[in-house]
Design a protein around this motif. Structure first.
Motif, PDB file in Angstrom:
ATOM      1  N   PHE A   4      19.926  -0.897   3.102  1.00  0.00           N
ATOM      2  CA  PHE A   4      18.731  -1.735   3.077  1.00  0.00           C
ATOM      3  C   PHE A   4      17.652  -1.084   3.927  1.00  0.00           C
ATOM      4  CE2 PHE A   4      16.250  -5.341   4.843  1.00  0.00           C
ATOM      5  CZ  PHE A   4      15.741  -5.841   3.663  1.00  0.00           C
ATOM      6  N   ASP A   5      16.522  -0.792   3.314  1.00  0.00           N
ATOM      7  CA  ASP A   5      15.450  -0.083   3.990  1.00  0.00           C
ATOM      8  C   ASP A   5      14.577  -1.108   4.732  1.00  0.00           C
ATOM      9  OD1 ASP A   5      13.173   1.324   4.716  1.00  0.00           O
ATOM     10  OD2 ASP A   5      13.200   2.566   2.921  1.00  0.00           O
ATOM     11  N   GLU A   6      14.818  -1.252   6.028  1.00  0.00           N
ATOM     12  CA  GLU A   6      14.111  -2.277   6.806  1.00  0.00           C
ATOM     13  C   GLU A   6      12.615  -2.022   6.854  1.00  0.00           C
ATOM     14  OE1 GLU A   6      15.939  -3.250  10.599  1.00  0.00           O
ATOM     15  OE2 GLU A   6      17.840  -2.518   9.805  1.00  0.00           O
ATOM     16  N   LEU A   7      12.261  -0.737   6.992  1.00  0.00           N
ATOM     17  CA  LEU A   7      10.843  -0.387   7.042  1.00  0.00           C
ATOM     18  C   LEU A   7      10.153  -0.756   5.735  1.00  0.00           C
ATOM     19  CD1 LEU A   7       8.915   0.867   9.063  1.00  0.00           C
ATOM     20  CD2 LEU A   7       9.296   3.067   7.934  1.00  0.00           C
ATOM     21  N   LEU A   8      10.831  -0.495   4.635  1.00  0.00           N
ATOM     22  CA  LEU A   8      10.274  -0.856   3.327  1.00  0.00           C
ATOM     23  C   LEU A   8      10.115  -2.372   3.220  1.00  0.00           C
ATOM     24  CD1 LEU A   8       9.362  -0.118   0.466  1.00  0.00           C
ATOM     25  CD2 LEU A   8      11.763  -0.213  -0.243  1.00  0.00           C
ATOM     26  N   ALA A   9      11.087  -3.106   3.712  1.00  0.00           N
ATOM     27  CA  ALA A   9      11.021  -4.573   3.660  1.00  0.00           C
ATOM     28  C   ALA A   9       9.782  -5.078   4.392  1.00  0.00           C
ATOM     29  CB  ALA A   9      12.289  -5.173   4.253  1.00  0.00           C
ATOM     30  N   VAL A  10       9.501  -4.501   5.554  1.00  0.00           N
ATOM     31  CA  VAL A  10       8.324  -4.919   6.322  1.00  0.00           C
ATOM     32  C   VAL A  10       7.050  -4.538   5.567  1.00  0.00           C
ATOM     33  CG1 VAL A  10       7.045  -4.550   8.472  1.00  0.00           C
ATOM     34  CG2 VAL A  10       9.522  -4.878   8.536  1.00  0.00           C
ATOM     35  N   LYS A  11       7.057  -3.353   4.945  1.00  0.00           N
ATOM     36  CA  LYS A  11       5.887  -2.927   4.157  1.00  0.00           C
ATOM     37  C   LYS A  11       5.649  -3.878   2.986  1.00  0.00           C
ATOM     38  CE  LYS A  11       5.808   2.070   5.010  1.00  0.00           C
ATOM     39  NZ  LYS A  11       6.456   3.296   4.505  1.00  0.00           N
ATOM     40  N   VAL A  12       6.737  -4.313   2.349  1.00  0.00           N
ATOM     41  CA  VAL A  12       6.612  -5.255   1.228  1.00  0.00           C
ATOM     42  C   VAL A  12       6.011  -6.574   1.708  1.00  0.00           C
ATOM     43  CG1 VAL A  12       7.956  -6.670  -0.388  1.00  0.00           C
ATOM     44  CG2 VAL A  12       8.427  -4.219  -0.199  1.00  0.00           C
ATOM     45  N   ASP A  13       6.455  -7.027   2.877  1.00  0.00           N
ATOM     46  CA  ASP A  13       5.898  -8.261   3.449  1.00  0.00           C
ATOM     47  C   ASP A  13       4.385  -8.106   3.648  1.00  0.00           C
ATOM     48  OD1 ASP A  13       6.208 -10.911   4.610  1.00  0.00           O
ATOM     49  OD2 ASP A  13       5.874  -9.963   6.555  1.00  0.00           O
ATOM     50  N   HIS A  14       3.971  -6.958   4.168  1.00  0.00           N
ATOM     51  CA  HIS A  14       2.538  -6.709   4.387  1.00  0.00           C
ATOM     52  C   HIS A  14       1.789  -6.585   3.055  1.00  0.00           C
ATOM     53  CE1 HIS A  14       3.526  -5.195   8.676  1.00  0.00           C
ATOM     54  NE2 HIS A  14       3.224  -6.471   8.664  1.00  0.00           N
ATOM     55  N   TYR A  15       2.429  -5.967   2.081  1.00  0.00           N
ATOM     56  CA  TYR A  15       1.826  -5.842   0.745  1.00  0.00           C
ATOM     57  C   TYR A  15       1.533  -7.237   0.168  1.00  0.00           C
ATOM     58  CZ  TYR A  15       1.893  -5.101  -4.357  1.00  0.00           C
ATOM     59  OH  TYR A  15       1.608  -5.117  -5.692  1.00  0.00           O
ATOM     60  N   ILE A  16       2.511  -8.115   0.271  1.00  0.00           N
ATOM     61  CA  ILE A  16       2.334  -9.484  -0.242  1.00  0.00           C
ATOM     62  C   ILE A  16       1.234 -10.193   0.550  1.00  0.00           C
ATOM     63  CG2 ILE A  16       3.476 -11.721  -0.531  1.00  0.00           C
ATOM     64  CD1 ILE A  16       6.141 -10.073  -0.869  1.00  0.00           C
ATOM     65  N   HIS A  18      -1.340  -8.848   2.062  1.00  0.00           N
ATOM     66  CA  HIS A  18      -2.662  -8.332   1.677  1.00  0.00           C
ATOM     67  C   HIS A  18      -3.116  -8.916   0.355  1.00  0.00           C
ATOM     68  CE1 HIS A  18      -3.610  -5.651   4.904  1.00  0.00           C
ATOM     69  NE2 HIS A  18      -2.384  -5.137   4.868  1.00  0.00           N
ATOM     70  N   LEU A  19      -2.171  -9.089  -0.581  1.00  0.00           N
ATOM     71  CA  LEU A  19      -2.541  -9.622  -1.892  1.00  0.00           C
ATOM     72  C   LEU A  19      -2.924 -11.100  -1.835  1.00  0.00           C
ATOM     73  CD1 LEU A  19       0.150  -8.149  -4.315  1.00  0.00           C
ATOM     74  CD2 LEU A  19      -2.311  -7.713  -4.371  1.00  0.00           C
ATOM     75  N   PHE A  20      -2.130 -11.878  -1.096  1.00  0.00           N
ATOM     76  CA  PHE A  20      -2.249 -13.342  -1.220  1.00  0.00           C
ATOM     77  C   PHE A  20      -2.750 -14.057   0.026  1.00  0.00           C
ATOM     78  CE2 PHE A  20       1.065 -12.063  -4.263  1.00  0.00           C
ATOM     79  CZ  PHE A  20       0.430 -12.466  -5.421  1.00  0.00           C
ATOM     80  N   PRO A  46       2.194 -15.193   8.326  1.00  0.00           N
ATOM     81  CA  PRO A  46       1.226 -15.644   7.317  1.00  0.00           C
ATOM     82  C   PRO A  46       1.894 -15.955   5.971  1.00  0.00           C
ATOM     83  CG  PRO A  46       0.315 -13.819   8.560  1.00  0.00           C
ATOM     84  CD  PRO A  46       1.741 -13.971   9.014  1.00  0.00           C
ATOM     85  N   ASN A  47       2.799 -15.099   5.533  1.00  0.00           N
ATOM     86  CA  ASN A  47       3.447 -15.359   4.236  1.00  0.00           C
ATOM     87  C   ASN A  47       4.308 -16.612   4.266  1.00  0.00           C
ATOM     88  OD1 ASN A  47       2.238 -13.159   3.069  1.00  0.00           O
ATOM     89  ND2 ASN A  47       4.025 -11.812   3.302  1.00  0.00           N
ATOM     90  N   GLU A  48       5.008 -16.830   5.368  1.00  0.00           N
ATOM     91  CA  GLU A  48       5.823 -18.046   5.450  1.00  0.00           C
ATOM     92  C   GLU A  48       4.924 -19.275   5.538  1.00  0.00           C
ATOM     93  OE1 GLU A  48       8.808 -18.133   8.538  1.00  0.00           O
ATOM     94  OE2 GLU A  48       9.614 -20.027   7.805  1.00  0.00           O
TER      95      GLU A  48
END
Ligand code: SAH
Ligand code: DHB
Ligand code: MG
Length: 223
Positions: A4-16, A18-20, A46-48
């Motif tokens: 499980f790529d933890e860094l990628l997971a955090v990047k995905v959270d930031h991606y979401i 930025h979008l929403f 913010p996402n939560e």
């Protein structure tokens, strides 16, 4: 963790995010004020926050109960989801946190729909039960983790069929999966998860939440 790529997971959270979740002046101010007042940085992400907002809005909630106010960050998300005659009652032990929250809620323009009650959450909840306060449509548990099982029991006495019960921080970077978690908070969260899973009045799931670590939000509906 193995694959499980933890860094990628955090990047995905930031991606979401930025979008929403475009920059929001009131919510940014909220976090700045909380930091300036030396409150701990343990608000929902913010996402939560957006997820709480959507769940409240989708369910048409009018009466919301929050346990654990801090600086009123999650409170602001919940309050914004309500119609103008909606109400959030939020419970906070610490007078200073409650003061910062009231200022933040005022600045965010939602103070008219939010009531901050200061005291131990279990005392405030018992007082509400004794007064036969009207049931809540949505209840968000986010205070001391050692109290969660008790808060669930009390929350159920302030609920009706269809009430949504949410609780934060139930994965704690996987520590709840230890047979004997080392810290009180993880033990409290683990006990809550087991209480949810075995409660015949509830249908539930835990949604993993990515923050700096991996955490989780439970979503339950009262039968
Ligand atoms: N919901 C907030 C974060 C809450 S942090 C947000 O996401 O923005 C947890 C809060 O619970 C803290 O402010 C803490 O002071 C409060 N708390 C701790 N023990 C409590 C208790 N026994 N009763 C009520 N509040 C409590
Ligand atoms: C803690 C509490 C929270 O509500 C949270 O979201 C993160 C951490 C804590 O007490 O450490
Ligand atoms: Mg939390």
């Amino acid at each position: 963790m193995e694959s499980f790529d933890e860094l990628l997971a955090v990047k995905v959270d930031h991606y979401i995010e930025h979008l929403f979740n475009p920059q929001d002046e009131a919510l940014m101010q909220n976090l700045q004020n909380a930091q300036a007042a030396d409150l701990p940085t343990i608000n929902v992400s913010p996402n939560e926050g957006k997820l709480l907002y959507l769940l409240a809005k989708m369910s048409g909630a009018k009466r919301v109960l929050e346990i654990g106010t801090l600086g009123g960050y999650s409170t602001t998300w919940l309050a914004r989801a309500l119609p103008s005659d909606g109400r959030v009652i939020t419970l906070e032990l610490d007078q200073k946190h409650a003061d910062v929250a009231r200022q933040n809620l005022d600045r965010a323009g939602v103070a008219d729909r939010v009531e901050v009650r200061v005291g131990r959450a279990s005392d405030s909840l018992r007082a509400m039960i004794d007064r036969h306060e009207a049931p809540f449509d949505l209840i968000f548990i986010d205070a001391d983790k050692t109290g969660y099982v008790e808060y669930l029991d009390l929350a159920l006495q302030l609920a009706r069929a269809g009430t949504i019960i949410l609780a934060d921080n139930l994965i704690r970077n996987g520590r709840v999966m230890n047979e004997h978690p080392q810290d009180d908070s993880s033990r409290g969260a683990q006990a809550y998860n087991e209480a949810l899973a075995t409660n015949s009045r509830l249908e539930s799931i835990i949604l993993p939440i990515i923050r700096e670590n991996l955490d989780g939000l439970s979503i339950s509906i009262v039968k």
